[in-house]
Design a protein around this motif. Structure first.
Motif, PDB file in Angstrom:
ATOM      1  N   LEU A 186     100.900  50.170  72.837  1.00  0.00           N
ATOM      2  CA  LEU A 186     100.009  51.857  73.151  1.00  0.00           C
ATOM      3  C   LEU A 186      99.687  52.051  71.546  1.00  0.00           C
ATOM      4  CD1 LEU A 186     100.759  52.681  76.245  1.00  0.00           C
ATOM      5  CD2 LEU A 186      98.828  51.622  75.644  1.00  0.00           C
ATOM      6  N   ARG A 187     101.375  52.870  70.789  1.00  0.00           N
ATOM      7  CA  ARG A 187     101.495  53.149  69.643  1.00  0.00           C
ATOM      8  C   ARG A 187     101.031  52.684  68.640  1.00  0.00           C
ATOM      9  NH1 ARG A 187     107.605  54.231  67.575  1.00  0.00           N
ATOM     10  NH2 ARG A 187     107.569  55.113  69.636  1.00  0.00           N
ATOM     11  N   GLU A 247      93.776  53.490  65.632  1.00  0.00           N
ATOM     12  CA  GLU A 247      92.408  54.721  66.201  1.00  0.00           C
ATOM     13  C   GLU A 247      92.666  55.606  65.114  1.00  0.00           C
ATOM     14  OE1 GLU A 247      93.455  55.371  70.002  1.00  0.00           O
ATOM     15  OE2 GLU A 247      92.948  53.219  70.567  1.00  0.00           O
ATOM     16  N   THR A 248      93.653  56.641  64.616  1.00  0.00           N
ATOM     17  CA  THR A 248      93.869  57.462  63.480  1.00  0.00           C
ATOM     18  C   THR A 248      93.828  57.108  61.885  1.00  0.00           C
ATOM     19  OG1 THR A 248      96.418  57.541  63.826  1.00  0.00           O
ATOM     20  CG2 THR A 248      94.249  58.627  65.534  1.00  0.00           C
ATOM     21  N   ARG A 285      97.269  53.493  68.785  1.00  0.00           N
ATOM     22  CA  ARG A 285      97.049  54.866  68.444  1.00  0.00           C
ATOM     23  C   ARG A 285      96.994  54.944  66.685  1.00  0.00           C
ATOM     24  NH1 ARG A 285     100.377  56.026  72.907  1.00  0.00           N
ATOM     25  NH2 ARG A 285     101.825  56.547  72.186  1.00  0.00           N
TER      26      ARG A 285
END
Length: 252
Positions: free
Chosen positions: A17-18, A24-25, A21
């Motif tokens: 999950l990290r 995505e950024t 993320r």
């Protein structure tokens, strides 16, 4: 900031999950194009610059990292599996420290984990093996003198051999020369663990090369060797009713 991220062993939903993320950024992504699933790149946002490091040198990778840092955007350095295994990240981190650029590491699911899952196997079976040796066959890149394949094979432990699918005949000879494995020792080839075109081939140590040729496996495969792949083992004490733990008293 530079984020070294483990992409996992193939399936896009095996990234953490990290890691997702961070993708995505990110303002820039430098990915290991020969091994990372390109589906993961769809997580990157619009305007993110994407570079395939398979076509780059270390100096070119560092140049893009420095350029992204000067623009004030984060870079994800996307490595296959877990970056700490055959990821060549130490030389990148050392260079970043000299350049004064901060970084961190997000671990990933290594292919040795994906391969065990594909086989329904456990590397550490009581009475069989309590150790896993992760190594590779010597090729164009040498290995340290004390880590010869036959020397490691002499322990008879479970083995996961990376980067060696094109060297199966000499690998088999070296493993047998260690003395702890016989020709009938269980072995397996796992090609692209967790990818849609995954292949799982069970064989023996003496038939590794023959099995690979039969199934068209010449690269991107992990070689697993050891008694953990089949045969008898002892029940674990951990869940034995006669074994006390800090959470459970043994029954009498």
């Amino acid at each position: 900031m530079i984020h070294f991220v483990g992409a996992g062993c193939g399936a896009p939903d095996l990234i953490t999950l990290r890691g997702a993320r961070l993708l995505e950024t990110a303002g820039a992504v430098i990915y290991a194009g020969s091994l990372v699933n390109p589906e993961l790149l769809s997580l990157a946002g619009p305007g993110c610059e994407i570079f395939n490091s398979a076509k780059m040198t270390l100096e070119q990778v560092l140049e893009e990292m420095e350029r992204a840092e000067s623009r004030g955007v984060d870079t994800v350095r996307l490595h296959t599996g877990d970056p700490s295994l055959y990821g060549a990240i130490r030389e990148q981190m050392d260079a970043l420290e000299r350049m004064g650029i901060p970084y961190d590491i997000t671990p990933g699911v290594s292919s040795f984990c994906g391969a065990a899952a594909a086989l329904g196997a456990e590397y550490t079976l009581p009475g069989v093996s309590q150790s896993l040796i992760i190594t590779r066959m010597e090729g164009r890149t040498p290995v340290p003198e004390g880590e010869s394949m036959r020397g490691l094979a002499s322990h008879g432990a479970s083995m996961a051999v990376f980067l060696s699918a094109g060297l199966l005949e000499p690998l088999s000879r070296e493993l047998l020369a260690g003395g702890a494995y016989g020709p009938d020792t269980p072995a397996a080839l796992v090609y692209k663990a967790s990818w849609p075109d995954e292949k799982v081939v069970r064989c023996t140590l003496s038939t590794l090369a023959e099995s690979a040729e039969k199934h068209g496996i010449f690269k991107t495969a992990l070689v697993l060797v050891g008694g953990f792949l089949e045969g008898e083992y002892r029940r674990s004490c951990l869940y034995d009713p006669g074994f006390s733990t800090g959470y459970r008293e043994a029954s009498r």
